[in-house]
Design a protein around this motif. Structure first.
Motif, PDB file in Angstrom:
ATOM      1  N   ARG A 150      44.467  48.813  53.226  1.00 34.01           N
ATOM      2  CA  ARG A 150      44.921  47.418  53.137  1.00 34.01           C
ATOM      3  C   ARG A 150      44.334  46.814  51.878  1.00 34.01           C
ATOM      4  O   ARG A 150      43.162  47.020  51.567  1.00 34.01           O
ATOM      5  N   LEU A 151      45.131  46.058  51.165  1.00 35.12           N
ATOM      6  CA  LEU A 151      44.663  45.321  50.001  1.00 35.12           C
ATOM      7  C   LEU A 151      44.550  43.860  50.402  1.00 35.12           C
ATOM      8  O   LEU A 151      45.551  43.193  50.641  1.00 35.12           O
ATOM      9  N   LEU A 152      43.330  43.382  50.527  1.00 33.23           N
ATOM     10  CA  LEU A 152      43.082  41.967  50.813  1.00 33.23           C
ATOM     11  C   LEU A 152      43.102  41.259  49.466  1.00 33.23           C
ATOM     12  O   LEU A 152      42.360  41.624  48.556  1.00 33.23           O
ATOM     13  N   GLN A 153      43.956  40.249  49.323  1.00 36.95           N
ATOM     14  CA  GLN A 153      44.158  39.670  48.003  1.00 36.95           C
ATOM     15  C   GLN A 153      44.491  38.189  48.057  1.00 36.95           C
ATOM     16  O   GLN A 153      44.867  37.656  49.092  1.00 36.95           O
ATOM     17  N   THR A 157      48.085  35.091  43.863  1.00 32.45           N
ATOM     18  CA  THR A 157      48.221  34.658  42.465  1.00 32.45           C
ATOM     19  C   THR A 157      47.149  35.231  41.550  1.00 32.45           C
ATOM     20  O   THR A 157      47.104  34.893  40.373  1.00 32.45           O
ATOM     21  N   SER A 158      46.297  36.102  42.047  1.00 35.06           N
ATOM     22  CA  SER A 158      45.195  36.634  41.250  1.00 35.06           C
ATOM     23  C   SER A 158      45.669  37.734  40.295  1.00 35.06           C
ATOM     24  O   SER A 158      46.333  38.689  40.707  1.00 35.06           O
ATOM     25  N   HIS A 159      45.297  37.618  39.026  1.00 36.35           N
ATOM     26  CA  HIS A 159      45.637  38.639  38.034  1.00 36.35           C
ATOM     27  C   HIS A 159      44.912  39.943  38.351  1.00 36.35           C
ATOM     28  O   HIS A 159      45.452  41.025  38.157  1.00 36.35           O
ATOM     29  N   TYR A 160      43.693  39.863  38.836  1.00 34.96           N
ATOM     30  CA  TYR A 160      42.916  41.061  39.157  1.00 34.96           C
ATOM     31  C   TYR A 160      43.524  41.790  40.352  1.00 34.96           C
ATOM     32  O   TYR A 160      43.580  43.026  40.373  1.00 34.96           O
ATOM     33  N   CYS A 161      43.984  41.049  41.331  1.00 30.35           N
ATOM     34  CA  CYS A 161      44.635  41.669  42.489  1.00 30.35           C
ATOM     35  C   CYS A 161      45.953  42.301  42.070  1.00 30.35           C
ATOM     36  O   CYS A 161      46.339  43.348  42.586  1.00 30.35           O
ATOM     37  N   ARG A 171      47.213  46.118  42.604  1.00 30.71           N
ATOM     38  CA  ARG A 171      48.516  46.500  43.147  1.00 30.71           C
ATOM     39  C   ARG A 171      49.233  47.465  42.223  1.00 30.71           C
ATOM     40  O   ARG A 171      49.813  48.461  42.657  1.00 30.71           O
ATOM     41  N   LEU A 172      49.210  47.173  40.927  1.00 25.64           N
ATOM     42  CA  LEU A 172      49.887  48.041  39.966  1.00 25.64           C
ATOM     43  C   LEU A 172      49.238  49.418  39.909  1.00 25.64           C
ATOM     44  O   LEU A 172      49.935  50.431  39.806  1.00 25.64           O
ATOM     45  N   THR A 207      34.030  38.444  47.665  1.00 22.00           N
ATOM     46  CA  THR A 207      34.907  38.576  46.500  1.00 22.00           C
ATOM     47  C   THR A 207      36.007  39.585  46.780  1.00 22.00           C
ATOM     48  O   THR A 207      35.867  40.490  47.590  1.00 22.00           O
ATOM     49  N   LEU A 208      37.123  39.413  46.066  1.00 20.00           N
ATOM     50  CA  LEU A 208      38.267  40.318  46.127  1.00 20.00           C
ATOM     51  C   LEU A 208      38.310  41.113  44.835  1.00 20.00           C
ATOM     52  O   LEU A 208      37.573  40.816  43.898  1.00 20.00           O
ATOM     53  N   PRO A 209      39.251  42.094  44.751  1.00 14.59           N
ATOM     54  CA  PRO A 209      39.311  42.903  43.515  1.00 14.59           C
ATOM     55  C   PRO A 209      39.424  42.050  42.269  1.00 14.59           C
ATOM     56  O   PRO A 209      40.006  41.039  42.246  1.00 14.59           O
TER      57      PRO A 209
END
Length: 75
Positions: free
Chosen positions: A27-30, A33-37, A41-42, A73-75
């Motif tokens: 799971r990607l917790l994000q 609108t975050s550029h880092y998230c 994803r990419l 914190t998130l990615p």
């Protein structure tokens, strides 16, 4: 611009297709609108790693993250 399999083009951004958590161990917790998230994803899409997205609300995200990771914190 070609998108990796499992992605759809929406508003110029690669968006993951919905994946059931039973078929997806990651799971990607994000923040949506975050550029880092988006970079995370990419990278997951490029590596063709299946994942499910869980969008969090800034500020309230700490209540969800701290018990899981010990961090806020998130990615």
């Amino acid at each position: 611009l070609a998108q990796p399999d499992g992605y759809a083009q929406l508003d110029g951004y690669a968006q993951p297709q919905p994946v059931s958590l039973s078929h997806c161990p990651m799971r990607l917790l994000q923040f949506s609108t975050s550029h880092y998230c988006r970079k995370a994803r990419l990278a997951l899409g490029y590596k063709q790693i299946p994942y499910a997205v869980e969008n969090l609300t800034p500020g309230l995200h700490a209540l969800r993250l701290r018990p899981l990771t010990g961090l806020t914190t998130l990615p």
